[in-house]
Design an enzyme around this catalytic site. Structure first.
Site, short mmCIF file in Angstrom:
data_model
loop_
_atom_site.label_atom_id
_atom_site.label_comp_id
_atom_site.label_asym_id
_atom_site.label_seq_id
_atom_site.Cartn_x
_atom_site.Cartn_y
_atom_site.Cartn_z
N THR A 134 -11.52 -27.11 1.17
CA THR A 134 -11.97 -25.99 1.99
C THR A 134 -12.13 -26.46 3.43
OG1 THR A 134 -14.31 -26.45 1.49
CG2 THR A 134 -13.17 -24.85 0.08
N ASP B 23 0.01 -7.68 1.10
CA ASP B 23 0.37 -6.27 1.32
C ASP B 23 1.89 -6.12 1.42
OD1 ASP B 23 -0.04 -3.55 1.56
OD2 ASP B 23 -0.23 -3.61 3.74
N GLY C 174 3.57 6.24 8.39
CA GLY C 174 4.93 6.41 7.91
C GLY C 174 5.82 5.26 8.32
N ASN C 175 5.41 4.54 9.38
CA ASN C 175 6.14 3.35 9.81
C ASN C 175 5.87 2.16 8.89
OD1 ASN C 175 6.15 4.38 13.07
ND2 ASN C 175 7.89 3.22 12.31
N SER C 176 4.83 2.24 8.08
CA SER C 176 4.46 1.11 7.22
C SER C 176 5.65 0.69 6.36
CB SER C 176 3.29 1.49 6.30
OG SER C 176 2.12 1.65 7.05
N LEU D 255 -4.15 -26.57 -2.63
CA LEU D 255 -4.58 -27.73 -1.86
C LEU D 255 -5.80 -28.40 -2.49
CD1 LEU D 255 -4.34 -29.53 0.64
CD2 LEU D 255 -5.79 -27.90 1.87
N GLY D 256 -6.78 -27.60 -2.90
CA GLY D 256 -7.99 -28.17 -3.48
C GLY D 256 -8.95 -28.69 -2.43
N HIS E 91 0.82 -1.22 0.00
CA HIS E 91 0.00 0.00 0.00
C HIS E 91 0.85 1.27 0.00
CE1 HIS E 91 0.44 -0.35 4.50
NE2 HIS E 91 0.55 0.97 4.39
#
Length: 486
Positions: free
Chosen positions: A292, A159, A232-234, A289-290, A129
């Site tokens: 759920t 992210d 700003g730390n991101s 994996l295929g 981001h």
């Protein structure tokens, strides 16, 4: 004479004892001088220890933490008054005629964040981001040198992003720690550039090691810390007391925009996985994996005769998948992956998604009350049909939408669990008809006017001959909704 001999004997005995004690002390000192990682977790026991400083750690790590400046050009439409068509107004205001129509106006948007150099050749890892949609990226080192940077990899689902500094190395860098070895209560340091004031170091402890439900990435698995993390730390570094990188600072929980002592970092294990993907061609490939799974609540635990809720329950296994080949079955309880405990679907997804393609991993499952070890092959999801990506431009509810044919590969990339057929919307242009009617990326187009939509070609053909009434069937988050438009 006897007294003298006795004195000598006593003196000799004292010397021997002194030597033995000296050797014992030297041994004890050597053992103390080389503490094990477990011994490092000590409460301060003297004033001298209380006065100990983190400065040596910061001096080693700070040169590897950089400021990241990202900029992009944005074209805006500016409304021009029809009065400027009048020569009288143009004479005084010096504006060309416009007839009241919109005119394009270009401006530059910029963002500021942090990053961490992870190799001497100038590879930098930061948050997605921070540099999203950037046309230009620059990094500033702690010694005030600045360089342009190339975007090597973007992975929105985690992210995370990988940059490469355009400059001659070697660059100061830090190394990854094993984030799975972190424990709640361990001391950590957060290093970054909050609010653009310059490089800043804050200290805290690990508040949680597997925090989910944060809502920042698709893989909900974060290190929580009370070390102050601010805007700003991101992309900055979260390091342990050995100066190794344990996480990438990513988000805070705040109502005011400032730090409330609840910060989140992406574990180093995930950051290392993305960095390896950048080294191996610049594309993140996750294993398929295929199957759920679902959370095990108290009712399910009781039905399975468990003493407490644990693991995740397999709810579906798809034909031709690695899960089926390994013998995984519906109602199996998965309690660990690769020797690491899983407690919910988020930790399950994190543990599996960070495995490298080409290897094997072991699922520990409980079936009929017995523990079983199942080896699972880590292979990429197959692309069973061509993607055939198309941007729809004809006037219709889909105008401005980019669509793609679904397959296990596409489904894995965009995070659609168990949806392998049909047409999915991957992007929606701002201000388009699709945007105005509420369509979103990730929506699956199931049908139009009771006709099943099987491919992007078919959808585009339908939009070229629009009906008077549009009856749309859209699947979102596993639920199918109907939308009627005239």
């Amino acid at each position: 004479m006897r007294l003298a001999q006795t004195g000598k004997t006593t003196k000799l005995l004292c010397l021997v004892l002194t030597g033995v004690l000296g050797l014992w002390s030297a041994n004890a000192f050597a053992q103390t001088a080389q503490p094990t990682p477990t011994d490092l977790r000590l409460v301060p026991q003297s004033e001298t220890q209380i006065k100990l400083s983190f400065a040596p750690i910061v001096k080693n790590v700070a040169p590897a933490v950089v400021n990241v400046y990202a900029s992009r050009k944005v074209v805006q439409r500016q409304r021009v008054s029809p009065f400027f068509d009048d020569p009288f107004f143009r004479r005084f205001f010096g504006q060309p005629g416009g007839g009241g129509f919109d005119r394009p106006r270009e401006r530059v948007e910029s963002s500021l964040g942090s990053g961490v150099i992870i190799s001497q050749d100038g590879t930098v890892i930061t948050n997605h981001h921070v540099i999203k949609d950037a046309d230009e990226v620059r990094v500033a080192l702690s010694d005030r040198r600045e360089f342009d940077a190339e975007i090597v990899l973007l992975d929105e689902r985690t992210d995370l992003a990988v940059l490469k500094i355009k400059g001659e190395g070697p660059f100061d860098h830090t190394t990854f720690a094993e984030s799975d070895s972190l424990e709640v209560g361990d001391i950590v340091l957060a290093i970054g550039n909050p609010f653009g004031v310059g490089q800043t170091v804050t200290q805290g402890i690990v508040s949680a090691t597997a925090r989910t439900q944060v809502g920042v990435t698709d893989f909900q698995f974060f290190i929580q810390t009370d070390a102050a993390i601010n805007p700003g730390n991101s992309g900055g570094a979260l390091v342990d007391m050995e100066g190794k990188l344990v996480g990438i600072n990513t988000a805070i929980f705040s109502r005011s925009g400032g730090s409330n002592g609840i910060g989140f970092a992406i574990p180093a294990h995930m950051a290392r996985f993305v960095a390896r993907a950048a080294d191996q061609g610049g594309k993140v490939q996750r294993p398929w994996l295929g199957a759920t799974v679902q959370l095990v609540n108290s009712e399910i635990a009781e039905a399975l005769s468990l003493d407490r809720p644990r693991g995740v329950l397999v709810t579906a296994v798809f034909d031709g998948s690695p899960a089926q080949d390994a013998g995984l079955k519906v109602s199996d309880l998965v309690v660990a992956i690769g020797g690491k405990e899983v407690t919910d679907p988020n930790s399950f997804g994190y543990r599996f998604a960070t495995k490298m393609i080409g290897d094997d991993t072991e699922f520990k499952i409980i079936r009929d009350g017995k523990e079983i070890a199942l080896p699972i092959s880590l292979v990429p999801a197959p692309e069973t049909v061509p993607r055939d990506t198309r941007e729809l431009v004809e006037f219709s509810p889909f105008e401005g939408a980019t669509v793609m044919n679904l397959s296990p590969a596409v489904s894995t990339e965009i995070g659609l669990e168990g949806v392998f057929e049909g047409v999915v919307i991957t992007a929606v242009r701002r201000g388009s008809t699709a945007n105005q009617v509420g369509l979103r990326p990730g929506d699956v187009v199931r049908g139009i006017n009771e006709q099943v939509v099987e491919s992007t070609r078919m959808l585009e053909t339908v939009t070229k001959t629009p009906p008077r009434v549009w009856r749309l069937e859209i699947e979102r988050d596993g639920k199918v909704s109907q939308l009627i438009l005239r």
